[in-house]
Scaffold this active site. Structure first.
Site, PDB file in Angstrom:
ATOM      1  N   ARG A  93      35.453  30.656  42.144  1.00  0.00           N
ATOM      2  CA  ARG A  93      36.383  31.319  41.205  1.00  0.00           C
ATOM      3  C   ARG A  93      37.712  30.588  40.907  1.00  0.00           C
ATOM      4  NH1 ARG A  93      39.628  36.587  42.738  1.00  0.00           N
ATOM      5  NH2 ARG A  93      39.849  37.646  40.774  1.00  0.00           N
ATOM      6  N   HIS A 128      39.072  30.375  37.124  1.00  0.00           N
ATOM      7  CA  HIS A 128      40.341  30.784  36.669  1.00  0.00           C
ATOM      8  C   HIS A 128      41.200  29.773  36.277  1.00  0.00           C
ATOM      9  CE1 HIS A 128      40.752  35.190  37.945  1.00  0.00           C
ATOM     10  NE2 HIS A 128      39.607  35.047  38.153  1.00  0.00           N
ATOM     11  N   GLY A 182      43.217  24.921  30.425  1.00  0.00           N
ATOM     12  CA  GLY A 182      42.123  24.300  30.499  1.00  0.00           C
ATOM     13  C   GLY A 182      42.004  23.770  31.962  1.00  0.00           C
ATOM     14  N   ASP A 238      43.018  21.811  34.312  1.00  0.00           N
ATOM     15  CA  ASP A 238      44.272  20.850  34.846  1.00  0.00           C
ATOM     16  C   ASP A 238      44.756  21.058  36.048  1.00  0.00           C
ATOM     17  OD1 ASP A 238      45.632  23.082  34.265  1.00  0.00           O
ATOM     18  OD2 ASP A 238      46.732  22.274  32.763  1.00  0.00           O
ATOM     19  N   ASN A 242      45.258  36.704  39.323  1.00  0.00           N
ATOM     20  CA  ASN A 242      45.207  35.542  40.280  1.00  0.00           C
ATOM     21  C   ASN A 242      45.414  35.878  41.641  1.00  0.00           C
ATOM     22  OD1 ASN A 242      43.973  33.758  38.226  1.00  0.00           O
ATOM     23  ND2 ASN A 242      45.939  33.097  37.667  1.00  0.00           N
ATOM     24  N   HIS A 252      28.696  35.310  40.543  1.00  0.00           N
ATOM     25  CA  HIS A 252      28.688  36.574  41.350  1.00  0.00           C
ATOM     26  C   HIS A 252      27.659  36.792  42.342  1.00  0.00           C
ATOM     27  CE1 HIS A 252      31.647  38.455  38.294  1.00  0.00           C
ATOM     28  NE2 HIS A 252      32.131  37.535  38.630  1.00  0.00           N
ATOM     29  N   ASP A 257      26.731  40.974  45.349  1.00  0.00           N
ATOM     30  CA  ASP A 257      25.289  40.780  45.295  1.00  0.00           C
ATOM     31  C   ASP A 257      24.894  41.307  46.586  1.00  0.00           C
ATOM     32  OD1 ASP A 257      22.753  40.112  44.693  1.00  0.00           O
ATOM     33  OD2 ASP A 257      22.959  38.163  44.788  1.00  0.00           O
TER      34      ASP A 257
END
Length: 401
Positions: free
Chosen positions: A138, A142, A148, A150, A167, A264, A316
């Protein structure tokens, strides 16, 4: 392509294209394709072996394309022929896009132990807490969706990207920091935080019994990290249209969307983000009608109406630590935990992709997803990357140099 003859002798073009694959294997896609006025021959390579595994020949895997064009004729070549040959070359280059300046094995000479060091670090944290795998995956996602891929999400500060509302629940920073500290001791100023995160995400999937893949590296770290730029991250409240728009803005299509959401399968969320579906959907006091009734009772038991909102719930349920297709079967059966995931079943395009992944034939269930997920990850991890002289190589991932 048709080439007009001038006189009695034919003209032809010899086109030789070599592709440099991630594992260093060179393969010819068109070898000496003689384009005659009435016929043409070519040789195509549709797959290759990489590190002992067969991988598809797909654009995201391509790191380097070398094109040689030789125009031959036994007499003067007409202007039409030259124009056609140039056009043919342009088309070939257009249909074989190259992913920036990233390449696998980028650190093979400058820091040979880089990938092994990252792998061992991720594994040590995973052995203590397998849920860290979802956190790292994740975190990479994010990062790529803002500025991008980076490493901008790793930077600390009151106005930094890391502190944006979407976040606040991110995990795995300590894993990246640990790996970076070890790499700085081995190879100071060489390995970027952005690459550490991309490699750690791959290793997290592999450790969760998911697929592995060769990660193109060579990213550099960004010099900007602003929470205000993280407002367009995908949300668990998003409709399919909103999800589609956000992914399309990053060059990702419906297939990429569904495939990446499949991560997920090892994810978690807080009761806070799903309670509205269970007790007060659209302020009516009822539950979300798309939830399977038996599953609704299970979720309500996990997340009581006035219970602890920070309690963690697997996305899940029943297969939360295994990277498999169980998630897609849950979406199909009305057992998705997040509203945004369940909504994918209500759209014809995304439903079809889910059906393909969920399948019904045991033994074939995971193969397609295991093959497609790496391709989608490589595509996503190439979003707006900084390479060459762009950005910097941070000494510490949480702050700019």
């Amino acid at each position: 392509m048709r080439v007009r003859e001038r006189g009695r002798l034919p003209h032809y073009i010899t086109v030789h294209i070599q592709i440099q694959y991630p594992c260093g294997v060179k393969s010819t896609i068109f070898s000496k394709a003689h384009i005659w006025p009435t016929r043409s021959t070519n040789k195509r390579v549709t797959s290759q072996k990489c590190n002992g595994k067969k991988v598809a020949q797909a654009n995201p895997f391509i790191n380097k394309v070398v094109v040689h064009v030789l125009v031959k004729s036994e007499e003067a070549i007409t202007t039409d022929m030259k124009a056609t040959g140039s056009f043919f070359l342009v088309i070939l280059v257009m249909i074989l896009p190259v992913q920036g300046q990233l390449k696998t094995g980028f650190y093979s000479s400058s820091c040979p132990k880089a990938e092994a060091t990252i792998r061992s670090t991720v594994e040590s944290y995973f052995n203590k807490d397998p849920t860290i795998a979802a956190g790292l995956l994740r975190l990479h996602f994010h990062d790529c969706f803002v500025q991008g891929c980076d490493g901008s999400v790793l930077v600390t500060g009151s106005s930094a990207e890391r502190n944006a509302l979407p976040n606040l629940g991110l995990r795995g920073f300590e894993v990246v920091d640990d790996a970076k500290a070890q790499l700085e001791a081995l190879c100071p100023g060489v390995v970027s935080c952005a690459d550490i995160l991309a490699l750690a995400a791959r290793d997290a999937v592999d450790l969760s019994d998911g697929p592995s893949w060769s990660v193109p590296t060579g990213r550099r770290d960004g010099r900007v990290s602003l929470s205000s730029q993280a407002s367009n991250l995908p949300s668990p409240l998003d409709s399919v249209a909103a999800q589609r728009q956000k992914f399309a803005a990053k060059g990702l299509d419906d297939h990429d969307l569904v495939t990446l959401v499949g991560a997920h399968t090892i994810g978690q969320t807080d009761c806070t983000f799903i309670r509205y579906r269970l007790y007060n959907f659209t302020a009516t006091g009822n539950s979300d009608p798309t939830i399977n009734q038996a599953f609704l009772a299970q979720l309500q038991a996990l997340c009581p109406k006035d219970g602890d909102g920070s309690k963690r719930v697997a996305l899940d349920i029943g297969s939360q630590t295994n990277f498999d297709v169980s998630f897609f079967k849950n979406v199909r059966d009305g057992n998705a935990v997040l509203e945004s995931d369940q909504r994918l079943w209500g759209d014809a395009s995304t439903r079809n992709i889910i059906q393909n992944y969920a399948g019904n034939i045991r033994g074939l269930l995971g193969f397609r997803f295991d093959f497609e997920f790496p391709k989608a990850m490589i595509k996503m991890s190439g979003i707006e990357v900084k390479t060459g002289a762009q950005g910097e190589i941070r000494k510490v991932c949480s702050k700019f140099n």
